[in-house]
Scaffold this motif. Structure first.
Motif, PDB file in Angstrom:
ATOM      1  N   ASP A   1      14.989  -0.327 -68.933  1.00 57.60           N
ATOM      2  CA  ASP A   1      15.841  -0.672 -67.706  1.00 57.60           C
ATOM      3  C   ASP A   1      15.560  -2.017 -67.150  1.00 57.60           C
ATOM      4  O   ASP A   1      16.342  -2.225 -66.224  1.00 57.60           O
ATOM      5  CB  ASP A   1      15.296   0.449 -66.673  1.00 57.60           C
TER       6      ASP A   1
ATOM      7  N   GLU B   1      20.535  -4.936 -67.357  1.00 58.84           N
ATOM      8  CA  GLU B   1      20.999  -5.020 -65.929  1.00 58.84           C
ATOM      9  C   GLU B   1      22.481  -5.581 -65.957  1.00 58.84           C
ATOM     10  O   GLU B   1      23.325  -5.323 -64.811  1.00 58.84           O
ATOM     11  CB  GLU B   1      20.140  -5.956 -65.132  1.00 58.84           C
TER      12      GLU B   1
ATOM     13  N   PRO C   1      26.107  -4.943 -67.640  1.00 59.16           N
ATOM     14  CA  PRO C   1      26.787  -3.919 -68.312  1.00 59.16           C
ATOM     15  C   PRO C   1      27.558  -4.817 -69.673  1.00 59.16           C
ATOM     16  O   PRO C   1      28.125  -5.891 -69.677  1.00 59.16           O
ATOM     17  CB  PRO C   1      27.981  -3.614 -67.653  1.00 59.16           C
TER      18      PRO C   1
ATOM     19  N   ASP D   1      30.204  -5.947 -72.118  1.00 58.58           N
ATOM     20  CA  ASP D   1      31.819  -6.000 -72.269  1.00 58.58           C
ATOM     21  C   ASP D   1      31.804  -6.051 -73.740  1.00 58.58           C
ATOM     22  O   ASP D   1      31.531  -7.248 -74.228  1.00 58.58           O
ATOM     23  CB  ASP D   1      32.356  -7.147 -71.452  1.00 58.58           C
TER      24      ASP D   1
ATOM     25  N   ILE E   1      20.580  -1.407 -73.225  1.00 59.65           N
ATOM     26  CA  ILE E   1      21.778  -1.768 -73.216  1.00 59.65           C
ATOM     27  C   ILE E   1      22.774  -0.824 -72.618  1.00 59.65           C
ATOM     28  O   ILE E   1      22.908  -0.044 -73.450  1.00 59.65           O
ATOM     29  CB  ILE E   1      22.494  -3.212 -73.965  1.00 59.65           C
ATOM     30  N   ARG E   2      23.826  -0.998 -71.784  1.00 61.22           N
ATOM     31  CA  ARG E   2      24.792  -0.018 -71.312  1.00 61.22           C
ATOM     32  C   ARG E   2      26.282  -0.684 -71.446  1.00 61.22           C
ATOM     33  O   ARG E   2      26.418  -1.828 -71.059  1.00 61.22           O
ATOM     34  CB  ARG E   2      24.426   0.503 -70.201  1.00 61.22           C
ATOM     35  N   ASP E   3      27.351   0.157 -71.799  1.00 57.29           N
ATOM     36  CA  ASP E   3      28.577  -0.244 -71.574  1.00 57.29           C
ATOM     37  C   ASP E   3      29.103   0.096 -70.086  1.00 57.29           C
ATOM     38  O   ASP E   3      28.244   0.238 -69.416  1.00 57.29           O
ATOM     39  CB  ASP E   3      29.512   0.418 -72.544  1.00 57.29           C
ATOM     40  N   ARG E   4      30.438  -0.535 -69.954  1.00 61.53           N
ATOM     41  CA  ARG E   4      30.888  -0.617 -68.680  1.00 61.53           C
ATOM     42  C   ARG E   4      30.944   0.884 -67.997  1.00 61.53           C
ATOM     43  O   ARG E   4      30.879   0.966 -66.570  1.00 61.53           O
ATOM     44  CB  ARG E   4      32.043  -1.183 -68.552  1.00 61.53           C
ATOM     45  N   SER E   5      30.669   1.854 -68.621  1.00 65.82           N
ATOM     46  CA  SER E   5      30.834   3.072 -68.005  1.00 65.82           C
ATOM     47  C   SER E   5      29.428   3.469 -67.749  1.00 65.82           C
ATOM     48  O   SER E   5      29.174   4.531 -67.148  1.00 65.82           O
ATOM     49  CB  SER E   5      31.377   4.307 -68.905  1.00 65.82           C
ATOM     50  N   GLY E   6      28.270   2.761 -68.214  1.00 67.09           N
ATOM     51  CA  GLY E   6      27.008   3.011 -67.677  1.00 67.09           C
ATOM     52  C   GLY E   6      26.285   3.865 -68.718  1.00 67.09           C
ATOM     53  O   GLY E   6      25.217   4.401 -68.693  1.00 67.09           O
ATOM     54  N   SER E   7      26.862   4.239 -69.996  1.00 69.46           N
ATOM     55  CA  SER E   7      26.397   4.948 -70.940  1.00 69.46           C
ATOM     56  C   SER E   7      25.536   4.017 -71.741  1.00 69.46           C
ATOM     57  O   SER E   7      26.151   2.539 -72.160  1.00 69.46           O
ATOM     58  CB  SER E   7      27.379   5.528 -71.856  1.00 69.46           C
TER      59      SER E   7
END
Length: 275
Positions: free
Chosen positions: A191, A217, A219, A221, A247-253
């Protein structure tokens, strides 16, 4: 530390080049107070089995402690054991207090990162709820550098240097072929992007370092990322990307969740990317 009361110390989570330095400091601090010091074998799991060793006898003098402080990995061994909530299963807590009482322990120190701090925090709260005199203390150690209320933690510096060195060498290795390539280096740091960010230290007059760094931190793209890689390949043969495991995508997944059933969970429920 209560004077003359026994101190018990354990190490948990992933090993670092600095975790034995924290152990050394604990032994030295106990010695100053005249308190005996015991070590848990393999963290709280060893404590539950009453597997303790006399660290005063194992490290009787400054010469032996000097060897310990420069020894990598976890001397006492480690574990990935998650304590249940007392409301679900109180038995492990009762057992731990029983072992601590048997050895006359006044302070328990637990060296580790977030999950280890979760363990010691649960023990501290339980101890308070049953009026235990034992003091439960967390000793920060995490390469992720993500413990709350700490500026920096032992373990991060050596890991950051290792990542920078690896990225610098991978940059050189990936550039020897007359081929277009994209190399992705995954770092830890679920995180927090400190480890991935340390890749920027690879850049100097002799090395270009990483071309792109992906932080948890920020998202991801995906279209912008692919476009940026394509643009960079117009001007150079090789691209080096450093990506945090979190790393997460723009949906937070989490991106690693796309591995589906192949994405394994550890004892604390953390999902990890797979190769």
């Amino acid at each position: 530390m209560p004077a003359n009361k026994t101190v018990v110390v354990g190490q948990s989570g992933g090993p670092t080049a600095a975790i034995n330095a924290s152990l050394t400091g604990t032994i030295e601090g106990a010695r100053v107070t005249g308190a005996p010091v015991l070590g848990m074998r393999h963290g709280v799991e060893g404590l539950l089995r009453n597997e303790l060793m006399d660290l005063g006898r194992t490290f009787p003098d400054e010469a032996s402690l000097d060897l310990l402080v420069h020894t990598p990995s976890s001397y006492l061994g480690s574990c990935r054991y998650k304590l249940p909530e007392p409301s679900v299963d109180e038995e492990p807590y009762r057992r731990i207090l029983e072992v601590l009482e048997e050895h006359g322990v006044g302070s328990m120190l637990y060296i580790g990162g977030n999950d280890s701090m979760d363990t010691i925090s649960k023990l501290s709260r339980y101890g308070a709820s049953v009026d235990s005199d034992v003091r439960f203390v967390g000793v920060p150690k995490t390469i992720d550098n993500d413990l709350v209320l700490t500026d920096h933690t032992p373990g991060y510096g050596s890991a950051a240097r290792f990542i920078a060195t690896c990225v610098r060498e991978l940059r050189r290795d990936s550039s020897v072929y007359d081929l277009r390539s994209v190399t992705v280096v995954e770092t830890m740091g679920r995180d927090a992007g400190w480890l991935a960010g340390s890749a920027c230290l690879a850049a100097d007059d002799a090395s270009q370092g990483a071309d792109l760094i992906l932080l948890p931190e920020v998202p991801l793209d995906e279209e912008r990322f692919v476009g940026r890689v394509s643009d960079l390949l117009e001007s150079r043969q090789t691209i080096l990307v450093v990506a945090s495991e979190g790393i997460r995508d723009r949906s937070g997944s989490l991106v690693c969740e796309r591995a589906g059933s192949a994405a394994a969970l550890d004892a604390f429920g953390h999902i990890g990317a797979t190769s």
